[in-house]
Design a protein around this motif. Structure first.
Motif, short mmCIF file in Angstrom:
data_model
loop_
_atom_site.label_atom_id
_atom_site.label_comp_id
_atom_site.label_asym_id
_atom_site.label_seq_id
_atom_site.Cartn_x
_atom_site.Cartn_y
_atom_site.Cartn_z
N MET A 1 -12.64 15.63 46.26
CA MET A 1 -11.93 14.67 45.57
C MET A 1 -11.31 14.85 44.41
O MET A 1 -11.63 15.81 43.45
N GLN A 2 -10.06 14.50 44.44
CA GLN A 2 -9.13 14.85 43.24
C GLN A 2 -9.43 14.25 42.02
O GLN A 2 -9.64 12.84 42.18
N LYS A 3 -9.38 14.57 40.67
CA LYS A 3 -9.61 13.99 39.48
C LYS A 3 -8.45 13.10 39.39
O LYS A 3 -7.31 13.59 39.52
N PRO A 4 -8.78 11.86 38.83
CA PRO A 4 -7.77 10.99 38.45
C PRO A 4 -6.85 11.29 37.11
O PRO A 4 -7.57 11.75 36.47
N THR A 5 -5.61 10.98 37.37
CA THR A 5 -4.74 11.08 36.35
C THR A 5 -4.05 9.97 35.91
O THR A 5 -4.13 9.01 36.34
N SER A 6 -4.24 10.05 34.62
CA SER A 6 -3.60 8.89 33.78
C SER A 6 -2.23 9.15 32.78
O SER A 6 -2.34 10.17 32.65
N ILE A 7 -1.45 8.21 32.85
CA ILE A 7 -0.37 8.53 32.07
C ILE A 7 -0.28 7.20 31.16
O ILE A 7 -0.45 6.15 31.61
N GLN A 8 -0.09 7.56 30.02
CA GLN A 8 0.03 6.49 28.73
C GLN A 8 1.29 6.29 28.67
O GLN A 8 2.30 7.07 28.22
N GLN A 9 2.04 4.80 28.73
CA GLN A 9 3.41 4.52 28.36
C GLN A 9 3.31 3.68 27.13
O GLN A 9 2.59 2.89 27.12
N ASN A 10 4.42 3.72 26.26
CA ASN A 10 4.76 2.83 25.33
C ASN A 10 6.06 2.37 25.49
O ASN A 10 6.97 2.91 26.03
N PHE A 11 6.22 1.12 25.04
CA PHE A 11 7.64 0.34 24.76
C PHE A 11 7.77 -0.42 23.66
O PHE A 11 6.71 -0.96 23.18
N LYS A 12 8.85 -0.44 23.31
CA LYS A 12 9.14 -1.33 22.19
C LYS A 12 10.36 -2.05 22.32
O LYS A 12 11.23 -1.55 22.93
N VAL A 13 10.31 -3.44 22.08
CA VAL A 13 11.60 -4.20 22.49
C VAL A 13 11.94 -4.89 21.04
O VAL A 13 11.08 -5.35 20.28
N ASP A 14 13.15 -4.33 20.47
CA ASP A 14 13.48 -4.88 19.32
C ASP A 14 14.42 -6.08 19.51
O ASP A 14 15.33 -6.12 20.23
N PHE A 15 14.14 -7.32 18.80
CA PHE A 15 15.00 -8.25 18.72
C PHE A 15 15.41 -8.82 17.42
O PHE A 15 14.69 -8.59 16.27
N SER A 16 16.70 -9.27 17.32
CA SER A 16 17.19 -10.04 15.98
C SER A 16 17.73 -11.25 16.44
O SER A 16 18.32 -11.30 17.68
N PHE A 17 17.78 -12.12 15.58
CA PHE A 17 18.45 -13.32 15.89
C PHE A 17 19.00 -13.89 14.77
O PHE A 17 18.63 -13.56 13.56
N ASN A 18 19.97 -14.68 14.78
CA ASN A 18 20.90 -15.07 13.54
C ASN A 18 20.35 -16.53 13.37
O ASN A 18 20.06 -17.28 14.30
N LEU A 19 20.19 -17.07 12.15
CA LEU A 19 19.98 -18.58 11.83
C LEU A 19 21.18 -18.84 10.96
O LEU A 19 22.10 -18.11 10.30
N HIS A 20 21.59 -19.86 11.43
CA HIS A 20 22.81 -20.76 10.93
C HIS A 20 22.43 -22.15 10.37
O HIS A 20 21.81 -22.77 10.99
N PHE A 21 23.22 -22.36 9.17
CA PHE A 21 22.92 -23.45 8.72
C PHE A 21 24.27 -24.25 8.62
O PHE A 21 25.37 -23.87 8.14
N THR A 22 24.06 -25.53 9.14
CA THR A 22 25.40 -26.55 9.22
C THR A 22 24.87 -27.70 9.14
O THR A 22 23.76 -28.20 9.25
N SER A 23 25.97 -28.68 9.16
CA SER A 23 25.59 -30.12 9.74
C SER A 23 26.43 -30.74 10.55
O SER A 23 27.60 -29.95 10.70
#
Length: 178
Positions: free
Chosen positions: A1-23
């Motif tokens: 039986m083959q030994k299990p293999t694991s791979i660790q993955q990481n990801f990052k999602v950068d978000f930015s958004f604008n705030l607008h002020f008006t009337s």
């Protein structure tokens, strides 16, 4: 039986958004909303608008102002369907039928990830509409227009969206940037 293999993955999602002020954001003399639409989409797009029914009661001309805004010749986005109204306060988060109605409109009017959902209202309405926008197509662009001081400081600028389920506050929800 083959030994299990694991791979660790990481990801990052950068978000930015604008705030607008008006009337008077839906005044045809106010270019802000159309500038936001144009900046994000160089071609014609679609929008679905959902409004807190309490805001409509306090501002009876709001629906007409919204229609005029989207009908102006230089608007880069087409308003799809009727302006949806949902009750303000926890009522909008306590009944999943409001999210289902929004999702049905997204489907019926072919709102896609290049389209917009515009949410106008207090914090609970912004949470419920934000949840619908986040789960439709794994995320439809969302523009939040908060109408209370609390929503301006909380859901209007935050990334949390959700509805109450099983009588538990915010039991179902997402994190999605407006």
């Amino acid at each position: 039986m083959q030994k299990p293999t694991s791979i660790q993955q990481n990801f990052k999602v950068d978000f930015s958004f604008n705030l607008h002020f008006t009337s008077h954001v839906f005044s045809t003399k106010n270019p802000l909303l159309n500038d936001v639409f144009f900046k994000n989409n160089k071609s014609k797009s679609k929008a679905l608008v959902v409004v807190d029914s309490g805001v409509i009661r306090k501002h009876p001309n709001l629906k007409l102002d919204i229609l005029k805004y989207f009908n102006q010749k230089n608007c880069t986005v087409d308003l799809e369907g009727n302006i949806l109204e949902i009750p303000g306060g926890e009522a909008s988060k306590n009944n999943e039928k409001y999210v289902q109605n929004i999702l049905k409109s997204v489907h019926d009017f072919a709102i896609d990830r290049h389209s917009y959902i515009v949410a106008i209202g207090g914090g609970a309405v912004l949470d419920a509409v934000g949840y619908a926008a986040a789960i439709a197509h794994r995320g439809v662009r969302l523009i939040r227009i908060p109408t209370t001081v609390l929503s301006q400081n909380d859901s209007g600028i935050g990334v949390k969206n959700g509805i109450n389920y099983f009588n538990k506050k915010n039991f179902v929800g997402t994190f999605a940037v407006p």
